[in-house]
Design an enzyme around this catalytic site. Structure first.
Site, PDB file in Angstrom:
ATOM      1  N   GLY B  45     -66.716-110.807 -31.695  1.00 32.56           N
ATOM      2  CA  GLY B  45     -65.818-109.659 -31.817  1.00 32.56           C
ATOM      3  C   GLY B  45     -65.259-109.209 -30.479  1.00 32.56           C
ATOM      4  O   GLY B  45     -64.047-108.971 -30.348  1.00 32.56           O
ATOM      5  N   SER B 284     -87.991-117.740 -26.850  1.00 32.96           N
ATOM      6  CA  SER B 284     -86.901-118.716 -26.762  1.00 32.96           C
ATOM      7  C   SER B 284     -87.340-120.158 -26.977  1.00 32.96           C
ATOM      8  O   SER B 284     -88.387-120.585 -26.515  1.00 32.96           O
ATOM      9  CB  SER B 284     -86.245-118.618 -25.389  1.00 32.96           C
ATOM     10  OG  SER B 284     -85.386-119.720 -25.201  1.00 32.96           O
ATOM     11  N   ARG B 330     -84.887-127.053 -35.167  1.00 37.43           N
ATOM     12  CA  ARG B 330     -85.605-125.865 -35.620  1.00 37.43           C
ATOM     13  C   ARG B 330     -86.162-125.976 -37.030  1.00 37.43           C
ATOM     14  O   ARG B 330     -87.291-125.572 -37.291  1.00 37.43           O
ATOM     15  CB  ARG B 330     -84.670-124.653 -35.545  1.00 37.43           C
ATOM     16  CG  ARG B 330     -84.377-124.283 -34.134  1.00 37.43           C
ATOM     17  CD  ARG B 330     -83.406-123.139 -34.027  1.00 37.43           C
ATOM     18  NE  ARG B 330     -83.286-122.765 -32.623  1.00 37.43           N
ATOM     19  CZ  ARG B 330     -82.454-121.850 -32.158  1.00 37.43           C
ATOM     20  NH1 ARG B 330     -81.652-121.206 -32.991  1.00 37.43           N
ATOM     21  NH2 ARG B 330     -82.414-121.564 -30.882  1.00 37.43           N
ATOM     22  N   GLU B 425     -71.077-115.589 -36.363  1.00 41.98           N
ATOM     23  CA  GLU B 425     -72.117-115.828 -37.371  1.00 41.98           C
ATOM     24  C   GLU B 425     -71.686-115.374 -38.760  1.00 41.98           C
ATOM     25  O   GLU B 425     -72.208-115.857 -39.765  1.00 41.98           O
ATOM     26  CB  GLU B 425     -73.416-115.111 -36.953  1.00 41.98           C
ATOM     27  CG  GLU B 425     -74.636-115.514 -37.783  1.00 41.98           C
ATOM     28  CD  GLU B 425     -75.926-114.816 -37.355  1.00 41.98           C
ATOM     29  OE1 GLU B 425     -75.934-114.174 -36.292  1.00 41.98           O
ATOM     30  OE2 GLU B 425     -76.921-114.935 -38.083  1.00 41.98           O
ATOM     31  N   ARG B 435     -78.568-124.797 -37.652  1.00 42.59           N
ATOM     32  CA  ARG B 435     -77.894-124.664 -36.359  1.00 42.59           C
ATOM     33  C   ARG B 435     -78.819-125.126 -35.240  1.00 42.59           C
ATOM     34  O   ARG B 435     -80.003-124.811 -35.243  1.00 42.59           O
ATOM     35  CB  ARG B 435     -77.508-123.198 -36.118  1.00 42.59           C
ATOM     36  CG  ARG B 435     -76.866-122.970 -34.771  1.00 42.59           C
ATOM     37  CD  ARG B 435     -76.402-121.547 -34.604  1.00 42.59           C
ATOM     38  NE  ARG B 435     -77.484-120.575 -34.552  1.00 42.59           N
ATOM     39  CZ  ARG B 435     -78.289-120.405 -33.501  1.00 42.59           C
ATOM     40  NH1 ARG B 435     -78.148-121.154 -32.427  1.00 42.59           N
ATOM     41  NH2 ARG B 435     -79.240-119.492 -33.537  1.00 42.59           N
ATOM     42  N   LEU B 441     -74.082-119.062 -29.449  1.00 38.80           N
ATOM     43  CA  LEU B 441     -73.269-118.430 -28.411  1.00 38.80           C
ATOM     44  C   LEU B 441     -71.978-119.229 -28.242  1.00 38.80           C
ATOM     45  O   LEU B 441     -70.899-118.673 -28.080  1.00 38.80           O
ATOM     46  CB  LEU B 441     -74.042-118.367 -27.097  1.00 38.80           C
ATOM     47  CG  LEU B 441     -75.418-117.686 -27.152  1.00 38.80           C
ATOM     48  CD1 LEU B 441     -76.016-117.554 -25.758  1.00 38.80           C
ATOM     49  CD2 LEU B 441     -75.321-116.318 -27.785  1.00 38.80           C
TER      50      LEU B 441
END
Lengths: 243, 636
Positions: B45, B284, B330, B425, B435, B441
């Site tokens: 945004g 992280s 992931r 997103e 993802r 990012l």
């Protein structure tokens, strides 16, 4: 664990507020401070009362939204920690805990523990940026930046804009916040072109917003959740003189 | 409804270039006649609002936080991918494209993913020019690290605060436009409806969270950049304010919702400690560069980790996926952790945890190097758990983290509703069914800086000005929003919105979390409508609608989650295959890997809202792969 809370309740900016006593019962040591308040709020709603309004969002100490003065210290007793990452194991069962909002003329209370920090946004709008339009950037590796310099810039850029520095200062000065941004951008080659104009504009806006002056108390550094050094204030003063 | 993704013709590498040439332009003097609303001030945004302001459009940007700088992009830790190949390790646009498409288990569009890889390098240039303090080598060049699902080092980072630094870059660019008057920012303002007039997205209805005032804003185009919906699970790594409301309201006004069941469960989070918990904290993925994940070989092994000899530890990711080891993607790392715990080999309270161990890395590199790389993450772990991770291994467990699904958009990032663009997103576009780390990012900034500013101009050039605020749809939407707020306040039951949210989240985690099956989904689909009915009967909201009321805000968001959760489960039920983060237990290979069904499910599932208590209609956009061959994902 059980606690006696004294919480600042204030309807809005026009009405006067005051400390109200509220019990927090059955608190687990693993709870964060905000989760303890969540529990209190659940009970308040159950009882038909309004929950305590407080600002919070990421609960990871990075968004800078939470803003509680806990027992007289912005973000509470643990160094380098935002209130959202403060855990109840840091308190003793039966403690009385006083919870107040940030207090500064430039941060008017919106409701209870919520304050208006838009003054910080206006200071950034005054000059806290590098004027580079999308698409007009050179190749990123074309401008080398020494590791030490990049690290210093990052130290300053770590500021989360929470405003604890203002709340801790007896003058309600915003010097640590403004200086962190000035130092970050003055450190890097990309920030050089606007270096002089930037510091002048940001300081002028800071003054217009009604923040006080720095009298070297270093309270700001002591409460900063990102442990930003007051060294940035010295740097900003040098920048300002040179500009 | 025929879904047209509007993918340009021609070879993959030339598609974006071609499209940019086909796009109509708005001349500089005419740009200021157009007004654009951007909802959300995160990476997507803020970068979009700033870039559109620079181009000369009149922009209004809205966020529910007290400052644009606090959007949840700020919490992204590890980094941002780009195909710079600075490490000379064989990276390229082609390889980033391939890794991302494969990482997403071949459930995304080739053309979108390729474009993402193409613009990735310009993002790094742009951010460096803004003064983002990326990590550097001693010679002054940018440093990189590795992330899951890749065998090259292409991740750029700023300590463990990359999201923060990139967002501050975009926020500063936005602040500059605000000062120049091209963007007007509305903070503490929540979008509660989309206004569609004569088939065109024409504005939004917002509630000022401080005064409670409900107003509408008319514009020539609306951009939603409102993030993901992982908070539907109650416990997630998302911020407390993250919600589905804006995109759900748009969905109810006709925007298709694509692949809602593609949710990402992040493998490395701090385990749950008790019922009081309000959110989970991510550690992280970059930690997996140096940390080794293991669990005891023996069930119910109650010994301290230091007391368990090497021969009795199971480094299960290294054992099962020797090629990628601890850097498996992931979805795979999460599922493996669940399996180990389901076998009774989990550690910590409740047996829902595995070890992430740095002792080998400390021996190899020294404690100082580890502190330099991950110091802030180690500190955060200690603050939350009270344990020192330099001395004992961390305990981690997967948690809901990211939504690959979102509103359906075409190649130009426009939804099926004319004039409604969806970026970051909030859309479904680039990550398929899973993802890769450091790609969120990249996508948010790609959309906001380098894609939307081109494509939205084409829409405005072709369609001209939108409906004025006088159109009756505006009053209609405003009064619908008002009456909903009144309905929430009028409910005078006994349960708080939070208690309903917790129950809903538990239900979803149980039946539509890391592993799903038909019976569980059927059960969830039976219980969600009942819970929703109870919500409206037994909800208690105190306070009024005329001032700051966190209980009311929360109730409104939970009400939307109650509706959305059903679509999430319905999509998971309809997709009778396993792919990426969507693991249906009925569909797995003999060794327990996700078993795709390319023949029947190589499509985007886009759902159309048909009204209350009417089943939504499923539309399929089939995915065609001309440049890669579909393979069973292997990270062995």
């Amino acid at each position: 664990m059980n606690f006696k809370l004294k919480v600042w309740r204030q309807k809005d900016a026009r009405n006067k507020g005051g400390l109200v006593e509220i019990e927090a019962k059955g608190v687990s040591a693993d709870m964060s401070f905000l989760e303890m308040l969540d529990g209190v709020n659940e009970e308040l709603i159950q009882k038909g009362s309004e929950p305590i309004a407080f600002d919070h969002d990421c609960r990871e100490g990075i968004c800078g939204t939470c803003s509680l003065v806990i027992n007289g210290i912005p973000h509470g007793p643990e160094r380098g920690t935002a209130a959202c990452q403060l855990h109840m194991r840091k308190f003793k069962d039966g403690d009385t805990i006083v919870i107040e909002p940030w207090r500064a003329r430039a941060f008017p209370v919106v409701k209870d523990l919520v304050v208006d920090r838009s003054a910080f946004d206006r200071i950034i709008q005054a000059g806290g940026f590098v004027s580079v339009n999308t698409g007009s950037a050179p190749e990123a590796n074309a401008i080398p930046i020494g590791k030490e310099s990049a690290e210093r810039a990052m130290d300053a850029a770590a500021c989360i804009g929470c405003g604890a520095c203002v709340a801790a200062c007896k003058n309600a000065s915003a010097m640590l916040f403004v200086a962190a941004k000035v130092s970050h951008l003055a450190e890097l080659p990309q920030g050089q072109v606007e270096r002089g104009a930037r510091v002048k504009k940001m300081v002028a806006q800071m003054d217009r917003e009604g923040f006080g002056n720095c009298t070297n108390q270093y309270e700001c550094e002591a409460v900063c959740p990102k442990e930003i050094s007051v060294g940035v204030i010295a740097k900003m003063n040098r920048e300002y003189r040179q500009s | 409804m025929k879904l047209d993704a509007k993918i340009p013709a021609g070879p993959l590498a030339e598609k974006w270039e071609r499209r940019r040439l086909e796009l109509k332009l708005v001349n500089p003097a005419n740009k200021r006649k157009f007004e654009i609303l951007v909802v959300g001030s995160g990476l997507a945004g803020a970068s979009a609002a700033a870039s559109l302001g620079e181009l000369g459009y009149r922009v209004k940007c809205f966020c529910f936080q007290d400052s644009a700088r606090r959007a949840h992009s700020i919490a992204a830790q590890g980094g941002i991918n780009a195909a710079k190949n600075y490490q000379n390790d064989g990276d390229s646009v082609e390889r980033l494209f391939h890794d991302t498409l494969k990482g997403g288990d071949f459930r995304s569009r080739e053309a979108n993913v390729y474009r993402l890889a193409q613009v990735s390098n310009a993002i790094i240039d742009q951010c460096a020019a803004q003064g983002v303090p990326f990590a550097r080598e001693y010679g002054g060049a940018l440093a990189n690290r590795s992330f899951g699902g890749a065998q090259v080092s292409r991740t750029f980072y700023a300590r463990g605060q990359t999201g923060q630094q990139l967002l501050l870059g975009a926020y500063q660019a936005l602040s500059r436009q605000i000062a120049l008057g091209s963007v007007k920012l509305f903070t503490r303002s929540e979008m509660l409806d989309l206004v569609v007039a004569d088939g065109r997205a024409s504005g939004i209805v917002v509630r000022d969270l401080v005064s409670g005032k409900i107003t509408s804003h008319a514009a020539d185009a609306v951009v939603l950049a409102t993030g993901g919906y992982s908070s539907v699970f109650y416990l997630s790594t998302n911020a407390m304010g993250c919600n589905v409301t804006a995109i759900w309201r748009a969905h109810k006004k006709g925007a298709l919702f694509a692949n809602p069941c593609f949710t990402q469960i992040h493998p490395t989070c701090i385990p749950v400690t008790g019922d009081h918990q309000s959110k989970l904290t991510l550690m992280s993925e970059s930690l997996r560069n140096d940390g080794r994940i293991w669990a005891p070989k023996k069930k119910g092994d109650g010994r301290k980790p230091s007391g368990i000899p090497e021969s009795e530890r199971d480094y299960y990711l290294e054992r099962k996926y020797p090629g990628f080891g601890n850097l498996a993607p992931r979805d795979i790392a999460s599922r493996s952790a669940k399996e180990v715990c389901d076998e009774g080999r989990g550690v910590g309270a409740g047996g829902r945890g595995v070890y992430l161990d740095f002792s080998d890395a400390v021996k190899r590199l020294g404690q100082d190097s580890i502190r330099e790389r991950y110091g802030n993450l180690f500190d955060m772990y200690e603050k939350i758990t009270g344990e020192n991770p330099y001395q004992a291994p961390m305990r981690i467990y997967p948690a809901a983290h990211y939504a690959m699904g979102g509103l359906w958009v075409d190649y130009n990032l426009m939804s099926n509703l004319a004039g409604l663009f969806v970026i970051g997103e909030a859309n479904f576009s680039d990550h398929g069914a899973n993802r890769l780390g450091a790609s969120a990012l990249m996508q948010g900034l790609a959309d906001g800086y380098f894609i939307l500013p081109y494509t939205i101009g084409d829409y405005l050039a072709r369609n001209g000005k939108g409906q004025a605020a006088g159109h009756p749809e505006f009053r209609k939407s405003e009064s619908a929003v008002s009456s909903r707020v009144q309905k929430l306040l009028a409910a005078n039951g006994r349960r708080t919105a939070d208690s309903f949210h917790r129950e809903l989240g538990h239900l979803l985690w149980e039946h539509c979390g890391m592993a799903r099956n038909r019976a569980g989904l059927e059960k969830a689909l039976e219980r969600i409508p009942a819970l929703r009915a109870e919500f409206w009967q037994n909800l208690k909201v105190t306070g009024s609608g005329e001032d700051l009321n966190p209980a009311l805000e929360r109730a409104g968001r939970v009400a939307d989650f109650m509706e959305f959760a059903e679509l999430l489960c319905r999509d998971a039920q309809a997709r009778a295959e396993s792919c990426g983060g969507h693991f249906r237990e009925e569909f797995q290979t003999p060794d327990g890997e996700a078993l795709r069904d390319d023949k029947n499910f190589s499509h985007v599932a886009a759902w159309e809202y048909k009204g209350e208590s009417v089943d939504p209609e499923l539309h399929k956009e089939s995915l065609t792969f001309e440049n890669v061959s579909l393979e069973q994902r292997s990270y062995k």
